[in-house]
Scaffold this motif. Structure first.
Motif, mmCIF file in Angstrom:
data_model
loop_
_atom_site.group_PDB
_atom_site.id
_atom_site.type_symbol
_atom_site.label_atom_id
_atom_site.label_comp_id
_atom_site.label_asym_id
_atom_site.label_seq_id
_atom_site.Cartn_x
_atom_site.Cartn_y
_atom_site.Cartn_z
ATOM 1 N N GLY A 26 0.833 -1.192 0.000
ATOM 2 C CA GLY A 26 0.000 0.000 0.000
ATOM 3 C C GLY A 26 0.869 1.244 0.000
ATOM 4 O O GLY A 26 1.847 1.329 0.748
ATOM 5 N N ALA A 27 0.529 2.209 -0.844
ATOM 6 C CA ALA A 27 1.334 3.430 -0.946
ATOM 7 C C ALA A 27 0.436 4.658 -1.034
ATOM 8 O O ALA A 27 0.778 5.642 -1.696
ATOM 9 C CB ALA A 27 2.278 3.350 -2.144
ATOM 10 N N GLY A 28 -0.709 4.580 -0.358
ATOM 11 C CA GLY A 28 -1.575 5.749 -0.256
ATOM 12 C C GLY A 28 -1.189 6.579 0.959
ATOM 13 O O GLY A 28 -0.043 6.539 1.418
ATOM 14 N N ILE A 29 -2.158 7.279 1.509
ATOM 15 C CA ILE A 29 -1.884 8.124 2.683
ATOM 16 C C ILE A 29 -1.442 7.274 3.866
ATOM 17 O O ILE A 29 -0.470 7.602 4.553
ATOM 18 C CB ILE A 29 -3.135 8.951 3.035
ATOM 19 N N VAL A 30 -2.144 6.159 4.094
ATOM 20 C CA VAL A 30 -1.795 5.295 5.222
ATOM 21 C C VAL A 30 -0.439 4.632 4.992
ATOM 22 O O VAL A 30 0.396 4.533 5.896
ATOM 23 C CB VAL A 30 -2.885 4.231 5.448
ATOM 24 N N LYS A 34 2.914 4.843 7.405
ATOM 25 C CA LYS A 34 3.639 3.690 7.946
ATOM 26 C C LYS A 34 5.098 3.720 7.503
ATOM 27 O O LYS A 34 6.018 3.455 8.298
ATOM 28 C CB LYS A 34 2.980 2.389 7.478
ATOM 29 N N LEU A 35 5.321 4.055 6.250
ATOM 30 C CA LEU A 35 6.674 4.109 5.715
ATOM 31 C C LEU A 35 7.495 5.191 6.410
ATOM 32 O O LEU A 35 8.673 4.989 6.748
ATOM 33 C CB LEU A 35 6.621 4.375 4.206
ATOM 34 N N PRO A 56 2.600 10.469 -5.308
ATOM 35 C CA PRO A 56 3.876 11.113 -5.664
ATOM 36 C C PRO A 56 4.749 11.379 -4.436
ATOM 37 O O PRO A 56 5.980 11.331 -4.526
ATOM 38 C CB PRO A 56 3.429 12.426 -6.313
ATOM 39 N N GLU A 57 4.099 11.646 -3.273
ATOM 40 C CA GLU A 57 4.861 11.925 -2.060
ATOM 41 C C GLU A 57 5.703 10.726 -1.629
ATOM 42 O O GLU A 57 6.745 10.896 -0.972
ATOM 43 C CB GLU A 57 3.907 12.310 -0.922
ATOM 44 N N VAL A 58 5.257 9.499 -1.980
ATOM 45 C CA VAL A 58 6.032 8.311 -1.629
ATOM 46 C C VAL A 58 7.355 8.301 -2.376
ATOM 47 O O VAL A 58 8.426 8.027 -1.794
ATOM 48 C CB VAL A 58 5.222 7.036 -1.920
ATOM 49 N N TYR A 59 7.303 8.626 -3.673
ATOM 50 C CA TYR A 59 8.532 8.690 -4.458
ATOM 51 C C TYR A 59 9.459 9.787 -3.928
ATOM 52 O O TYR A 59 10.677 9.605 -3.833
ATOM 53 C CB TYR A 59 8.213 8.947 -5.931
ATOM 54 N N GLU A 60 8.872 10.938 -3.583
ATOM 55 C CA GLU A 60 9.674 12.051 -3.075
ATOM 56 C C GLU A 60 10.348 11.673 -1.757
ATOM 57 O O GLU A 60 11.527 11.984 -1.534
ATOM 58 C CB GLU A 60 8.792 13.284 -2.875
ATOM 59 N N PHE A 61 9.595 11.022 -0.895
ATOM 60 C CA PHE A 61 10.116 10.675 0.434
ATOM 61 C C PHE A 61 11.223 9.634 0.339
ATOM 62 O O PHE A 61 12.241 9.701 1.046
ATOM 63 C CB PHE A 61 8.979 10.176 1.323
ATOM 64 N N THR A 62 11.067 8.647 -0.537
ATOM 65 C CA THR A 62 12.034 7.544 -0.614
ATOM 66 C C THR A 62 13.229 7.861 -1.510
ATOM 67 O O THR A 62 14.158 7.035 -1.603
ATOM 68 C CB THR A 62 11.332 6.278 -1.136
ATOM 69 N N ALA A 63 13.235 9.034 -2.117
ATOM 70 C CA ALA A 63 14.333 9.388 -3.033
ATOM 71 C C ALA A 63 15.683 9.411 -2.327
ATOM 72 O O ALA A 63 16.722 9.131 -2.939
ATOM 73 C CB ALA A 63 14.061 10.739 -3.690
#
Length: 489
Positions: A26-30, A34-35, A56-63
């Motif tokens: 899962g890569a939504g808000i939740v 968690k990530l 998109p925020e997941v990609y930005e955060f994990t960059a």
């Protein structure tokens, strides 16, 4: 033997996520939440994110985390083949069940977002001060409460704790000897962390109060010798006021510290000063409005109130006080017959409390919850009839039944405020006149003592409170019984 399932059954651990492989589905808000929690606490954690739709925020955060892999695909059971931990963060309950089943088939622990019953572990709120971490768990009941507690701890725990931790770690590396000697040395080095606040601050507070009192004394002395009008006014105050001022202060100090005896002692003193039983009871109840209001508020601020107990006592206690005040106002001699009965009852309770104070065995929890309302009704009635007894009867019964003395004391003091108010109003309506000098003295004296006594009670051990309560109840009861027998003979 049947296991006790009450309370929080979780066993807290701290995982080395940098040595494990965590799969987040899962890569939504939740999923992002968690990530973020995982990587903020373990920057080197190896995480794989699997999701059909990715914010998109997941990609930005994990960059900035090269060890994190983000896969945009449908979940497959094989995605867990190399996992050590699993986090299901999808909004699809059916999919969450599939993920959970796949995890358990591989003997993996799983956290299912917002589904405590499906979780093998929880991601608790974390307080972090450098190398110091505190994990907070509510057993899955309320993440919001855990979040608020985290905010409180973050705000109140100093950042310098990490410096202390590093210094203690360095000290530990220099220690020689066996394990026991190292523990003794480290305990000595860290003792200052749990020592009370410096006495100088307390002395400074008392210096301020002492200065205020000294200044008032100087001002009153100057007025007395330089202002004839003030001297004439003070000279016309009845000596009865000063007697009751001192008595109210002393009795309220005792009562505030152990939760009882103010009504009994004040009534006995009032009767010895020639005041009738009904008027004495009215004087006591009027003075107790302010003193118990202050004491109840202090106990509330210190967390000494059992609210379930409060609800069971308050209404029956008020009804009992109303009936008792009405009866004693109509038949002033009635208290003469009730006091010996109450005294025998409190004598027994005092003995029970005193014996319990010296027992070291495990205390049994109170199981008389159905009788507490009846206790409040009887206590309020006898208190109004005899000018006192709410503390002696109610507090003694609660403690004798196994309830915690400090919480019982705080609850009894708070309920006493409302009972004193109802009793006072009834007396004022029923009686034609009142000893106002005595009442004013008791009100001011008891109000001055109330906040001091409430603080003293919170510093006395449970055993000391129980011993003091038992002794005072026994002595007061014996004196009352002796007086009644002497009058008969």
């Amino acid at each position: 033997m049947k296991e006790n399932q009450d309370g929080n059954q979780l066993f807290p651990v701290f995982l080395k996520l940098n040595q494990l492989h965590t799969v987040v589905v899962g890569a939504g808000i939740v999923g992002l939440e968690k990530l973020t929690a995982l990587l903020n606490n373990s920057q080197q954690a190896r995480v794989t994110v699997v999701a059909e739709s990715i914010l998109p925020e997941v990609y930005e955060f994990t960059a900035t985390y090269p060890q994190v892999t983000v896969l945009q695909k449908s979940f497959e059971a094989s995605d867990l083949d190399e996992a050590d931990l699993v986090v299901a963060a999808t909004a699809n309950n059916v999919l969450n069940e599939v993920i959970r089943k796949a995890a358990h088939e591989r003997k993996l622990l799983i956290n299912v977002a917002d589904k405590p019953a499906l979780c093998d572990f929880y991601l608790g709120s974390i307080v972090k001060k450098g190398d110091l971490k505190i994990a907070i768990s509510t057993n899955g009941k309320s993440p919001t409460v855990a979040k608020r507690i985290k905010e409180v701890l973050n705000e109140n725990l100093p950042n310098e704790l990490d410096t202390t931790l590093q210094q203690i770690a360095a000290l530990r590396n220099t220690l020689r000897g066996d394990f026991a000697s190292k523990v003794i040395a480290l305990n000595k080095a860290t003792a200052s962390l749990v020592e009370p606040k410096p006495v100088r601050k307390k002395n400074f507070k008392w210096l301020i109060w002492g200065t205020i009192i000294f200044s008032l004394a100087i001002a009153l002395t100057a007025l007395w010798y330089n202002e004839p009008g003030f001297r004439n006014y003070a000279g016309n105050i009845s000596p009865v006021f000063y007697y009751f001022l001192a008595a109210g202060f002393v009795f309220a100090m005792i009562d505030g510290a152990i939760g009882m005896s103010y009504g009994v002692t004040s009534t006995a003193f009032s009767l010895s000063m020639g005041i009738s039983p009904a008027s004495a009871s009215m004087a006591v109840h009027l003075s107790e409005i302010m003193s118990n209001g202050i004491a109840g508020w202090m106990h509330y601020r210190m967390g000494n109130i059992n609210w379930k107990l409060f609800k069971l006592l308050i209404i029956p206690g008020i009804l009992g006080a109303l009936a008792g005040a009405y009866l004693v106002s109509s038949l002033e001699h009635y208290s003469h017959y009730t006091k010996p009965l109450v005294s025998v009852y409190t004598l027994i309770l005092g003995s029970v409390i005193l014996s319990k104070a010296f027992k070291t065995g495990k205390k049994k929890s109170a199981d008389k919850i159905k009788r507490i309302s009846l206790l409040g009704l009887g206590g309020g009635f006898i208190d109004a009839v005899g000018g006192g007894g709410w503390g002696s009867i109610v507090l003694s019964s609660l403690i004798a039944g196994g309830r915690h003395p400090r919480f019982s004391l705080g609850t009894v003091k708070l309920t006493r405020f409302f009972i004193a108010m109802v009793g006072s109003l009834t007396f004022l309506i029923m009686l034609d006149k009142a000893p106002w000098s005595a009442i004013a003295g008791l009100i001011i004296g008891s109000a001055l003592a109330a906040p001091i006594a409430a603080r003293i009670s919170n510093r006395i051990s449970v055993k000391v409170i129980m011993v003091a309560v038992g002794i005072i109840v026994i002595l007061v009861s014996l004196k009352s019984i002796y007086g009644f027998i002497s009058n008969i003979l």
